[in-house]
Design a protein around this motif. Structure first.
Motif, mmCIF file in Angstrom:
data_model
loop_
_atom_site.group_PDB
_atom_site.id
_atom_site.type_symbol
_atom_site.label_atom_id
_atom_site.label_comp_id
_atom_site.label_asym_id
_atom_site.label_seq_id
_atom_site.Cartn_x
_atom_site.Cartn_y
_atom_site.Cartn_z
ATOM 1 N N LYS A 148 4.553 4.919 -27.785
ATOM 2 C CA LYS A 148 3.871 5.315 -29.016
ATOM 3 C C LYS A 148 2.371 5.144 -28.814
ATOM 4 C CE LYS A 148 7.655 3.992 -32.115
ATOM 5 N NZ LYS A 148 8.033 3.136 -33.269
ATOM 6 N N PRO A 149 1.726 6.074 -28.121
ATOM 7 C CA PRO A 149 0.291 5.951 -27.837
ATOM 8 C C PRO A 149 -0.512 5.778 -29.122
ATOM 9 C CG PRO A 149 1.247 7.782 -26.619
ATOM 10 C CD PRO A 149 2.290 7.321 -27.580
ATOM 11 N N PRO A 150 -1.459 4.853 -29.140
ATOM 12 C CA PRO A 150 -2.261 4.589 -30.345
ATOM 13 C C PRO A 150 -3.095 5.800 -30.738
ATOM 14 C CG PRO A 150 -3.182 3.468 -28.440
ATOM 15 C CD PRO A 150 -1.858 4.005 -28.018
ATOM 16 N N LYS A 151 -3.254 5.976 -32.062
ATOM 17 C CA LYS A 151 -3.998 7.130 -32.582
ATOM 18 C C LYS A 151 -5.412 6.766 -33.016
ATOM 19 C CE LYS A 151 0.165 9.531 -34.121
ATOM 20 N NZ LYS A 151 0.883 10.172 -35.261
ATOM 21 N N SER A 152 -5.768 5.521 -32.891
ATOM 22 C CA SER A 152 -7.124 5.091 -33.244
ATOM 23 C C SER A 152 -7.574 4.008 -32.281
ATOM 24 C CB SER A 152 -7.161 4.564 -34.682
ATOM 25 O OG SER A 152 -6.423 3.362 -34.792
ATOM 26 N N LEU A 153 -8.883 3.840 -32.170
ATOM 27 C CA LEU A 153 -9.430 2.844 -31.247
ATOM 28 C C LEU A 153 -9.125 1.424 -31.733
ATOM 29 C CD1 LEU A 153 -11.058 2.230 -28.732
ATOM 30 C CD2 LEU A 153 -13.154 2.410 -30.100
ATOM 31 N N SER A 154 -9.154 1.213 -33.057
ATOM 32 C CA SER A 154 -8.866 -0.120 -33.584
ATOM 33 C C SER A 154 -7.431 -0.544 -33.235
ATOM 34 C CB SER A 154 -9.074 -0.145 -35.096
ATOM 35 O OG SER A 154 -8.214 0.781 -35.738
ATOM 36 N N HIS A 155 -6.495 0.393 -33.342
ATOM 37 C CA HIS A 155 -5.109 0.104 -32.973
ATOM 38 C C HIS A 155 -5.016 -0.210 -31.482
ATOM 39 C CE1 HIS A 155 -0.643 1.579 -32.899
ATOM 40 N NE2 HIS A 155 -0.742 0.258 -32.855
ATOM 41 N N LEU A 156 -5.762 0.543 -30.692
ATOM 42 C CA LEU A 156 -5.748 0.338 -29.244
ATOM 43 C C LEU A 156 -6.297 -1.044 -28.883
ATOM 44 C CD1 LEU A 156 -5.129 1.878 -26.594
ATOM 45 C CD2 LEU A 156 -7.520 2.537 -26.547
ATOM 46 N N LYS A 157 -7.332 -1.455 -29.590
ATOM 47 C CA LYS A 157 -7.921 -2.780 -29.320
ATOM 48 C C LYS A 157 -6.936 -3.897 -29.667
ATOM 49 C CE LYS A 157 -12.819 -1.570 -29.797
ATOM 50 N NZ LYS A 157 -14.055 -1.766 -30.584
ATOM 51 N N GLN A 158 -6.158 -3.695 -30.734
ATOM 52 C CA GLN A 158 -5.145 -4.690 -31.091
ATOM 53 C C GLN A 158 -4.106 -4.823 -29.983
ATOM 54 O OE1 GLN A 158 -3.468 -3.754 -34.929
ATOM 55 N NE2 GLN A 158 -5.484 -3.484 -35.877
ATOM 56 N N ILE A 159 -3.681 -3.676 -29.439
ATOM 57 C CA ILE A 159 -2.714 -3.702 -28.344
ATOM 58 C C ILE A 159 -3.312 -4.373 -27.116
ATOM 59 C CG2 ILE A 159 -1.392 -2.251 -26.754
ATOM 60 C CD1 ILE A 159 -1.081 -0.235 -29.004
ATOM 61 N N CYS A 162 -4.786 5.708 -22.298
ATOM 62 C CA CYS A 162 -4.742 5.790 -23.760
ATOM 63 C C CYS A 162 -6.147 5.827 -24.361
ATOM 64 C CB CYS A 162 -3.964 4.601 -24.335
ATOM 65 S SG CYS A 162 -2.199 4.642 -23.979
ATOM 66 N N CYS A 163 -7.063 5.040 -23.799
ATOM 67 C CA CYS A 163 -8.465 5.067 -24.267
ATOM 68 C C CYS A 163 -9.066 6.449 -24.076
ATOM 69 C CB CYS A 163 -9.290 4.041 -23.496
ATOM 70 S SG CYS A 163 -8.944 2.329 -23.894
ATOM 71 N N SER A 164 -8.870 7.018 -22.897
ATOM 72 C CA SER A 164 -9.459 8.316 -22.571
ATOM 73 C C SER A 164 -8.871 9.422 -23.434
ATOM 74 C CB SER A 164 -9.229 8.635 -21.093
ATOM 75 O OG SER A 164 -9.744 7.606 -20.271
ATOM 76 N N ALA A 165 -7.586 9.316 -23.787
ATOM 77 C CA ALA A 165 -6.925 10.352 -24.576
ATOM 78 C C ALA A 165 -7.520 10.486 -25.968
ATOM 79 C CB ALA A 165 -5.432 10.053 -24.673
ATOM 80 N N LEU A 166 -8.151 9.424 -26.477
ATOM 81 C CA LEU A 166 -8.770 9.498 -27.808
ATOM 82 C C LEU A 166 -10.027 10.357 -27.809
ATOM 83 C CD1 LEU A 166 -8.346 5.787 -28.958
ATOM 84 C CD2 LEU A 166 -6.981 7.772 -29.642
ATOM 85 N N SER A 167 -10.653 10.514 -26.644
ATOM 86 C CA SER A 167 -11.779 11.442 -26.444
ATOM 87 C C SER A 167 -12.948 11.208 -27.396
ATOM 88 C CB SER A 167 -11.301 12.896 -26.589
ATOM 89 O OG SER A 167 -10.291 13.182 -25.650
ATOM 90 N N THR A 168 -13.315 9.961 -27.585
ATOM 91 C CA THR A 168 -14.516 9.637 -28.352
ATOM 92 C C THR A 168 -15.428 8.792 -27.473
ATOM 93 O OG1 THR A 168 -13.637 7.562 -29.261
ATOM 94 C CG2 THR A 168 -13.169 9.603 -30.489
ATOM 95 N N PRO A 169 -16.733 8.772 -27.742
ATOM 96 C CA PRO A 169 -17.640 7.944 -26.929
ATOM 97 C C PRO A 169 -17.239 6.466 -26.937
ATOM 98 C CG PRO A 169 -18.893 9.497 -28.262
ATOM 99 C CD PRO A 169 -17.473 9.599 -28.718
#
Length: 481
Positions: A16-27, A48-55
Motif C-alpha cells: 500500500k504505497p503511501p499517498k502523501s509525504l507525511s504518511h511516508l515519513k511515519q512509515i 516510494c519517495c520518488s513516486a510522489l514526484s514533489t520537491p
C-alpha cells in the motif's frame, strides 16, 4: 520471526504505497524504530519517495540515501533510476568524485537514461561526459550500456554518434537494433528526415540477416512502419505488413502495430487498407483514432473524419489536442467552415481541452481559405492570447490569394512590426518571406511604387531573397523486404 508491528510496516511500504509525504515519513520512522534498515527496504523507501514526484519527497529520497549506514552503489542506482532526469544527472555528478571508480554498469545505464529523458539544452553535453566515463572505466563490452548510449544519442538528435556506437559493437541484440532504427525514425522534423527514414529501412534489411540471429520484434515493426509512412513507400509498407502477419501475429491483436499500419497506409494514399486494418483492430487507443482521423483528413474525407469523433465518444475514448488538430485539418481540406467553428467551441466546452496556438491557426486557415478574411481577422483579435506570427502569415497569404489589398496591407504591416519586436528569435529567412508576401499583395493590385518601396526597405535591412530550389523524389523500390 518478525514482530507484528514490523510486518505491518513492511506491508504498508510494499503493498500500500503511501499517498502523501507525511504518511511516508511515519512509515520511515516506524522502520527506524523497528531496526529495519536493510538495503532492499531503504531502496523501496526511495522508490516510494520518488513516486510522489514533489520537491519535498525528492529531498526525502536524498535524505534516505545519504543517511543510510553505508551509502553504497546499489542505493545510489535506485535513487538515480527513480527521481526526475534533472535530479538524476545532478546526483550522478555529485557522487562522481566520491564513488566514481566504484560505479557499476547500472549506474552508467541509469545516468545515460536520465540524459536521454532530459529535455534540457545541456542534456547532450552531460550525456557525453557520462559516456566518456563509460569508456574510461572499461564498460565498452556491455551490450546494455552501449544500447543505452545509442538510445541517448538518438533522443538528443545526434544520429551520427548513435551510429558510431552501433557500428563499433561486436555483438548486438534485438533491443540494440531497435534503438538504432528508432533513432533514425525519431528525426522526422530534422534536416534530412527522409534520408534518416531511408537509413532506417536499410538497417532493417541488415537486421533480417544479422549473423547473431537478432530477430525483429513488434517494436521494430512499429518503427519500420513509421519510416515507410515518412517516405510514402506503399510497397515497402505492405511487405512489412506481410512480415508482421507471418512472423509475429495479426495487427488486430496489437494496438501499436495496428496504429502504425493505419498511419502508414493513410500516408501512402491507400485509405481503404487503412480503414480495413482500423476496423479489424480489437483494441483502439486515442493514438489509433487520431491516426485514422488524420488519414481521412489528408485524403479529403472531412465529413467521415468528423463522424469518427462521435464514434470515439461511443467507445468512451477521449480525444486529445492532436486529435482536434487533425479534425480541424479535415475541415480545412473539405471547406467545412461551420463544422470547424462548431468543433472549436466543443473542444473546450465539451471536451475540456484548452486550445493551443496550432488550433487557432487551423481556424484562421479555415476562414482564410474560404475568403472570410474579416471573420479571420476578428477571430485573431478575440483570441484572448497573444497571436504568433504564423497566424498573421496565414491570414496574409489568404489576403494575397483572394486579392484583398486593404486587409493584406494592414496584416502585412502588423506582421512586420511583430517580427521586429521578436528579431532576436526571427531569422532572415522568415523576414524575407514576410516582406515578399507584402510585396506580392501590392503587386497583385499593381501598386508598383509600393512594391519598389518594400524591395528598397529589404535592401536597407540587408534582407535577401532565398534562391529557388527543387527536389526530385527518389524511388525506394530497392528497399523492398
Amino acid at each position: 520471526m518478525q514482530s507484528l508491528p514490523r510486518l505491518r510496516t513492511l506491508s504498508l511500504l510494499h503493498h500500500k504505497p503511501p499517498k502523501s509525504l507525511s504518511h511516508l515519513k511515519q512509515i520511515h520512522a516506524q522502520l527506524l524504530t523497528n531496526g529495519l534498515r536493510s538495503p532492499s527496504i531503504l531502496a523501496k523507501l526511495i522508490e516510494c519517495c520518488s513516486a510522489l514526484s514533489t520537491p519535498q519527497s525528492t529531498d526525502h529520497a536524498h535524505l534516505v540515501f545519504t543517511h543510510s549506514s553505508d551509502s553504497d552503489v546499489y542505493l545510489l542506482n535506485v535513487l538515480i533510476r527513480c527521481i526526475s532526469p534533472k535530479d538524476s544527472i545532478l546526483v550522478f555528478a555529485n557522487w562522481v568524485s566520491k564513488l566514481g571508480p566504484a560505479f557499476d554498469e547500472r549506474t552508467y545505464v541509469f545516468a545515460l537514461g536520465a540524459c536521454a529523458r532530459s529535455c534540457t539544452e545541456s542534456a547532450l553535453w552531460e550525456g557525453n561526459q557520462v559516456h566518456g566515463r563509460v569508456i574510461k572505466h572499461g564498460f565498452l563490452s556491455s551490450i546494455m550500456l552501449q544500447t543505452t548510449a545509442i538510445h541517448f544519442y538518438g533522443s538528443n538528435k545526434d544520429v551520427g554518434s548513435a551510429r558510431k556506437v552501433f557500428d563499433e559493437m561486436l555483438v548486438r541484440n534485438s533491443v540494440t537494433w531497435n534503438a538504432m532504427i528508432k533513432a533514425y525514425c525519431s528525426q522526422k522534423a530534422s534536416i534530412g528526415g527522409r534520408e534518416h527514414a531511408r537509413n532506417a529501412l536499410v538497417l532493417f534489411k541488415d537486421m533480417l540477416v544479422d549473423a547473431y540471429g537478432a530477430k525483429p520484434t513488434d517494436k521494430t515493426m512499429v518503427c519500420v512502419l513509421s519510416a515507410a509512412a515518412q517516405l510514402g513507400v506503399l510497397q515497402t509498407g505492405s511487405c512489412v505488413h506481410g512480415n508482421v502477419e507471418k512472423t509475429i501475429y495479426g495487427p488486430e491483436d496489437d494496438v501499436f502495430l495496428g496504429t502504425g499500419l493505419v498511419d502508414m497506409y493513410s500516408k501512402c494514399g491507400c485509405l481503404e487498407s487503412a480503414l480495413y486494418v482500423f476496423r479489424r483492430m480489437k483494441e483502439k487507443n486515442v493514438l489509433t483514432w487520431t491516426a485514422m482521423v488524420t488519414g481521412l483528413a489528408i485524403n479529403g474525407k472531412g465529413k467521415q473524419a468528423l463522424e469518427l469523433l462521435e464514434a470515439m465518444e461511443a467507445e468512451d475514448v477521449k480525444p486529445n489536442s492532436v486529435t482536434f488538430t487533425s479534425l480541424f485539418s479535415a475541415c480545412c481540406h473539405a471547406g467545412l467552415v461551420e463544422e470547424g467553428l462548431c468543433l472549436f467551441t466543443l473542444m473546450e466546452n465539451k471536451f475540456g481541452i484548452t486550445p493551443l496556438m496550432q488550433h487557432y491557426g487551423c481556424v484562421v486557415d479555415l476562414l482564410g481559405r474560404t475568403g472570410q478574411l474579416q471573420e479571420a481577422y476578428k477571430f485573431i483579435e478575440d483570441m484572448g492570447v497573444e497571436p504568433d506570427p504564423v497566424l498573421w502569415k496565414s491570414l496574409l497569404n489568404a489576403c494575397n490569394i483572394h486579392g484583398d489589398v486593404v486587409m493584406g496591407e494592414k496584416v502585412g504591416k502588423m506582421l512586420l512590426q511583430l517580427q521586429s519586436k521578436q528579431k532576436s528569435v526571427v531569422g532572415l529567412a522568415d523576414l524575407c518571406e514576410d516582406y515578399i508576401a507584402l510585396s506580392n499583395v501590392y503587386a497583385a493590385a499593381e501598386r508598383w511604387e509600393d512594391v519598389e518601396m518594400v524591395r528598397d526597405l529589404m535592401k536597407v535591412k540587408g534582407i535577401r531573397t532565398k534562391p529557388g530550389s527543387s527536389s526530385v523524389r527518389s524511388s525506394y523500390s530497392h528497399l523492398l523486404i
